[in-house]
Design a protein around this motif. Structure first.
Motif, short mmCIF file in Angstrom:
data_model
loop_
_atom_site.label_atom_id
_atom_site.label_comp_id
_atom_site.label_asym_id
_atom_site.label_seq_id
_atom_site.Cartn_x
_atom_site.Cartn_y
_atom_site.Cartn_z
N GLU A 51 0.82 -1.21 0.00
CA GLU A 51 0.00 0.00 0.00
C GLU A 51 0.86 1.27 0.00
OE1 GLU A 51 0.05 -1.55 4.33
OE2 GLU A 51 -0.05 -2.36 2.29
N VAL A 52 2.15 1.13 0.31
CA VAL A 52 3.06 2.28 0.31
C VAL A 52 3.94 2.28 -0.94
CG1 VAL A 52 5.00 3.39 1.52
CG2 VAL A 52 3.12 2.38 2.83
N ARG A 53 4.31 1.08 -1.39
CA ARG A 53 5.25 0.95 -2.49
C ARG A 53 4.68 1.51 -3.78
NH1 ARG A 53 9.67 -2.18 -2.99
NH2 ARG A 53 9.13 -3.42 -1.14
N SER A 54 5.51 2.26 -4.51
CA SER A 54 5.10 2.77 -5.82
C SER A 54 5.25 1.64 -6.85
CB SER A 54 5.97 3.97 -6.22
OG SER A 54 7.33 3.60 -6.24
N GLN A 55 4.85 1.92 -8.08
CA GLN A 55 4.80 0.85 -9.08
C GLN A 55 6.18 0.33 -9.46
OE1 GLN A 55 2.47 1.89 -12.48
NE2 GLN A 55 0.59 2.21 -11.30
N SER A 56 7.16 1.21 -9.53
CA SER A 56 8.50 0.73 -9.93
C SER A 56 9.31 0.32 -8.71
CB SER A 56 9.25 1.80 -10.71
OG SER A 56 9.61 2.84 -9.84
N GLN A 57 10.19 -0.63 -8.92
CA GLN A 57 11.01 -1.14 -7.82
C GLN A 57 12.11 -0.14 -7.50
OE1 GLN A 57 12.60 -5.00 -8.60
NE2 GLN A 57 13.68 -5.15 -6.67
N ILE A 58 12.35 0.08 -6.20
CA ILE A 58 13.40 1.00 -5.79
C ILE A 58 14.76 0.34 -6.01
CG2 ILE A 58 14.38 2.33 -3.88
CD1 ILE A 58 11.64 2.34 -2.59
N ASP A 59 15.63 1.05 -6.69
CA ASP A 59 16.99 0.58 -6.90
C ASP A 59 17.74 0.72 -5.56
OD1 ASP A 59 19.58 0.13 -7.71
OD2 ASP A 59 19.82 2.10 -8.63
N ASP A 60 18.20 -0.40 -4.98
CA ASP A 60 18.89 -0.32 -3.68
C ASP A 60 20.40 -0.33 -3.85
OD1 ASP A 60 19.22 -2.94 -4.41
OD2 ASP A 60 18.77 -3.78 -2.43
N SER A 61 20.88 0.35 -4.90
CA SER A 61 22.33 0.49 -5.10
C SER A 61 22.89 1.38 -4.00
CB SER A 61 22.62 1.11 -6.47
OG SER A 61 22.11 2.43 -6.50
N SER A 62 24.21 1.35 -3.84
CA SER A 62 24.84 2.17 -2.80
C SER A 62 24.59 3.65 -3.04
CB SER A 62 26.35 1.89 -2.74
OG SER A 62 26.95 2.18 -3.98
N ASP A 63 24.48 4.04 -4.33
CA ASP A 63 24.22 5.44 -4.66
C ASP A 63 22.84 5.86 -4.15
OD1 ASP A 63 24.75 7.95 -6.01
OD2 ASP A 63 23.27 7.33 -7.49
N THR A 64 21.83 5.01 -4.38
CA THR A 64 20.47 5.30 -3.90
C THR A 64 20.43 5.36 -2.38
OG1 THR A 64 19.49 4.22 -5.83
CG2 THR A 64 18.08 4.47 -3.90
N LEU A 65 21.08 4.39 -1.73
CA LEU A 65 21.08 4.36 -0.26
C LEU A 65 21.78 5.60 0.31
CD1 LEU A 65 21.89 0.58 0.35
CD2 LEU A 65 19.66 1.69 0.35
N GLN A 66 22.85 6.02 -0.36
CA GLN A 66 23.58 7.21 0.10
C GLN A 66 22.70 8.46 0.00
OE1 GLN A 66 27.22 7.92 -2.06
NE2 GLN A 66 28.03 9.27 -0.51
N ARG A 67 21.94 8.57 -1.09
CA ARG A 67 21.06 9.72 -1.25
C ARG A 67 19.92 9.69 -0.22
NH1 ARG A 67 18.62 9.19 -5.81
NH2 ARG A 67 19.79 7.54 -6.81
N LEU A 68 19.40 8.50 0.06
CA LEU A 68 18.37 8.37 1.10
C LEU A 68 18.90 8.80 2.46
CD1 LEU A 68 16.44 5.06 0.29
CD2 LEU A 68 15.42 7.33 0.63
N LEU A 69 20.12 8.35 2.79
CA LEU A 69 20.72 8.72 4.07
C LEU A 69 20.94 10.23 4.16
CD1 LEU A 69 23.27 5.81 4.57
CD2 LEU A 69 21.32 6.35 6.04
N SER A 70 21.29 10.84 3.02
CA SER A 70 21.48 12.29 2.99
C SER A 70 20.17 13.01 3.26
CB SER A 70 22.05 12.70 1.63
OG SER A 70 22.19 14.10 1.56
N GLU A 71 19.06 12.50 2.69
CA GLU A 71 17.75 13.12 2.93
C GLU A 71 17.30 12.93 4.37
OE1 GLU A 71 16.01 12.79 -1.65
OE2 GLU A 71 15.38 11.31 -0.16
N ILE A 72 17.57 11.75 4.93
CA ILE A 72 17.25 11.50 6.34
C ILE A 72 18.04 12.47 7.22
CG2 ILE A 72 17.52 9.83 8.23
CD1 ILE A 72 16.88 7.62 6.16
N SER A 73 19.32 12.67 6.86
CA SER A 73 20.19 13.58 7.60
C SER A 73 19.68 15.02 7.54
CB SER A 73 21.61 13.50 7.03
OG SER A 73 22.48 14.34 7.74
N THR A 74 19.17 15.42 6.38
CA THR A 74 18.63 16.78 6.22
C THR A 74 17.46 17.01 7.17
OG1 THR A 74 19.30 16.88 3.89
CG2 THR A 74 17.55 18.38 4.59
N VAL A 75 16.58 16.00 7.29
CA VAL A 75 15.44 16.11 8.20
C VAL A 75 15.93 16.31 9.64
CG1 VAL A 75 13.49 14.86 9.21
CG2 VAL A 75 13.88 14.75 6.75
N LYS A 76 16.89 15.50 10.04
CA LYS A 76 17.37 15.55 11.43
C LYS A 76 18.13 16.85 11.72
CE LYS A 76 17.79 10.55 12.08
NZ LYS A 76 18.71 9.44 12.40
#
Length: 625
Positions: A125-150
């Protein structure tokens, strides 16, 4: 006694007594010298106890260097002044109250593994239609966004994720936080949040640390984020003996949450604060200082300052253009060869500074082939490893050979052609066989015929035109837009990758030539990294290859800035005035790393296209309006 070579501005900063002070310290202005002299002056002339002095830096290396310089200044005497990073100081405060140990700090690899696991378990119910690429680049960008929030003390709903859909980001953030709490783990950003909350909620604890740290000196203050500033202000009360040193023109960590406005508004927060400008550059030749000054003067949100230099030599700035990345790389190697012919020259005198680390492979490959030793701080990014690049390469490869079922399956419905996977043979096949398998759905047959017509057209194009036709003519770009809209995510990253691929394709005349380079790309990267590891192990004299971000605080006799083009510097992502000003600051930082020679290279279109010299080149050559 102060050293005799202290200039007037440095003297005012060093001898400042109690209360707040803002020190604007430009590139090469003797910032570390001024800070260490001030610490000594506080101890010897203001009789401040060393243990009551706190010196905050942004990196462990900077803290170590500052401490070592201070010990040498005192002829080996090691006063108990506290030198540390924001995180080490905040962790000490948390450890004192909560009894945290190093075991409570999550390791970098564990953060990536945790995020990858969360992504794999996102509910439907949360997942969008396309699969999230879990490459290190994607994970790094996610961590950067999490860091921005904090770091900004906001909620995940208050930022727009460009990595995943907004619903996915909010879910990932929440589960990441829950899992960290469940395992009693914290990351570096949590240290700031927890420390702020602790000092606000427990006045008695705050008082203990205020009495401990009665004089606070902050280095590289322009990089501070709102929460860090809040904690520092709490600690500095009630005396407000806060001595901040930095350069608003070198604030380049917006992605980490730093805000130059904090430094610009410091005297508003501390109306009684004294202010001094360290206006002498002891590092660079006059023309390097002058062109850098012309550039940064185009920024509006800054302290107005005039920097001079003691080195009146000219002839240090050279600007050249090249028709391709390959030619640029050849000329970088040639420049290094020519420099090394001078008496006393060392490879370590030279640095090649890139905007992002995915621009380094061509140059590194060339240096390796010519036997020029080099050292890289960051691993180069493989542009061909992204989802978009894999799609484009699959299109081109299948157009050329029509023999890979895997390639066909990847592209057959990008854009949607309603070709069902069950109708695709498992072994290499001809178009007619696919048509026969789709007789039941007549409307699909025309889609297949159009698809193969397009593939046969692509086959006869040069690489640049092939990517452009797939993007525009076949409708791949429209497909990406539609997908992003359905998933509620930003499509700009996909378009950036398409632009980058088109630029890479321009260096090749034929599709087979480009495909061969792509096939060998991983092997070349592996060889480059092996070469880099050997250099570091042997600790040999080597050229430095680093990003502009990583160059901050460093200096070299010779600095080379390649790819100074629109879309690279300033980066495509920079759209707003504040983003463009940060890009200008980054280029300013890169330019001011040079002591004797600054080489600026840009690419010139060899055919019609959109590759333009950076606007910053015009700015350094023309007077400020």
């Amino acid at each position: 006694m102060l050293e005799q070579n202290v200039n007037e501005a440095q003297y005012r900063a060093i001898t400042h007594g109690a209360g707040a002070m803002l020190v604007l310290a430009g590139p090469g202005s003797g910032k570390t010298f001024t800070v260490t002299q001030r610490i000594k002056y506080l101890i010897e002339h203001h009789h401040v106890k060393p243990e009551n002095i706190l010196v905050i830096t942004f990196t462990k290396a900077a803290a170590t260097e500052m401490q070592e310089r201070f010990v040498r200044l005192n002829e080996g005497r090691n006063y108990p002044v506290y030198f540390g990073t924001f995180h080490s100081i905040f962790f000490q405060i948390l450890r004192h109250t909560y009894r945290f140990t190093a075991q409570n700090i999550i390791r970098e690899g564990d953060k990536y593994r945790l995020l990858s696991q969360i992504i794999s378990e996102i509910p439907d119910e949360v997942r969008s239609q396309s699969q999230i690429d879990d490459s290190s680049d994607t994970l790094q960008r996610l961590l950067s966004e999490i860091s921005t929030v904090k770091n900004n003390g906001i909620t995940p709903q208050e930022i727009r994720s460009v990595t995943v859909s907004q619903a996915e980001f909010e879910y990932i953030f929440q589960i990441y936080k829950q899992e960290m709490n469940r395992h009693k783990l914290i990351d570096f950003d949590d240290m700031v949040l927890l420390c702020r909350d602790l000092l606000v909620s427990r006045p008695e604890t705050l008082k203990i640390w205020q009495e401990r740290f009665q004089y606070i000196l902050v280095d590289e203050f322009q990089d501070i984020c709102p929460l860090q500033y809040e904690v520092v202000r709490l600690l500095a009360k009630p005396q407000d003996n806060l001595f901040i040193v930095g350069d608003d023109d070198q604030s380049i960590y917006g992605f980490r949450g730093s805000k130059p406005e904090i430094m610009l508004n410091f005297t508003r927060d501390y109306p009684e604060a004294k202010q001094v400008l360290l206006d002498v550059n002891y590092r660079s030749r006059k023309d390097i200082v002058d062109v850098a000054g012309k550039l940064i003067a185009h920024n509006k949100a800054r302290f107005n300052k005039k920097v001079r230099t003691q080195n009146e030599q000219l002839g240090g700035v050279k600007i050249y253009s090249f028709h391709s990345k390959l030619k640029q790389a050849e000329n970088i190697a040639l420049l290094i060869r020519q420099y090394m012919e001078q008496p006393g020259a060392r490879y370590s005198d030279i640095a090649i500074l890139y905007r992002t680390n995915n621009h380094t492979v061509y140059t590194a490959d060339r240096l390796m082939k010519e036997g020029i030793p080099f050292s890289m701080k960051e691993k180069p990014k493989n542009i061909y490893d992204s989802t978009v690049a894999k799609d484009i390469v699959a299109y081109i490869r299948y157009a050329l050979h029509e023999d890979s079922v895997e390639d066909f399956l990847r592209i057959m419905n990008k854009p949607v052609r309603y070709i069902k996977r069950l109708t695709v043979p498992r072994k290499p096949f001809q178009m007619q066989e696919l048509i026969e398998n789709n007789r039941a759905a007549g409307y699909v047959i025309q889609n297949i015929l159009d698809f193969y017509d397009n593939l046969h057209f692509v086959k006869n194009l040069n690489p640049f035109s092939a990517v452009n036709f797939i993007r525009k003519g076949i409708g791949y770009e429209s497909y990406l837009k539609k997908q992003a809209l359905e998933q509620g995510r930003d499509v700009s990253k996909d378009f950036e990758e398409l632009d980058e691929l088109m630029q890479l394709a321009k260096d090749f005349e034929t599709i087979p030539e480009w495909l061969e380079q792509i096939q060998n790309y991983d092997a070349v990267m592996q060889e480059i990294m092996q070469q880099d590891r050997r250099q570091k192990q042997e600790d040999t004299d080597a050229v430095s290859m680093v990003t502009m971000h990583a160059s901050k605080g460093l200096e070299w006799k010779v600095v080379v800035l390649p790819d100074v083009n629109e879309g690279v510097i300033p980066h495509k992502k920079a759209v707003t005035d504040s983003e463009l000003e940060e890009e200008r600051r980054m280029f300013y930082v890169a330019m001011t790393r040079a002591k004797e020679y600054l080489f600026i290279f840009y690419l010139q279109e060899k055919e019609a296209g959109n590759l333009l010299p950076s606007r910053f080149l015009d700015e350094i050559m023309t007077p400020v309006p």
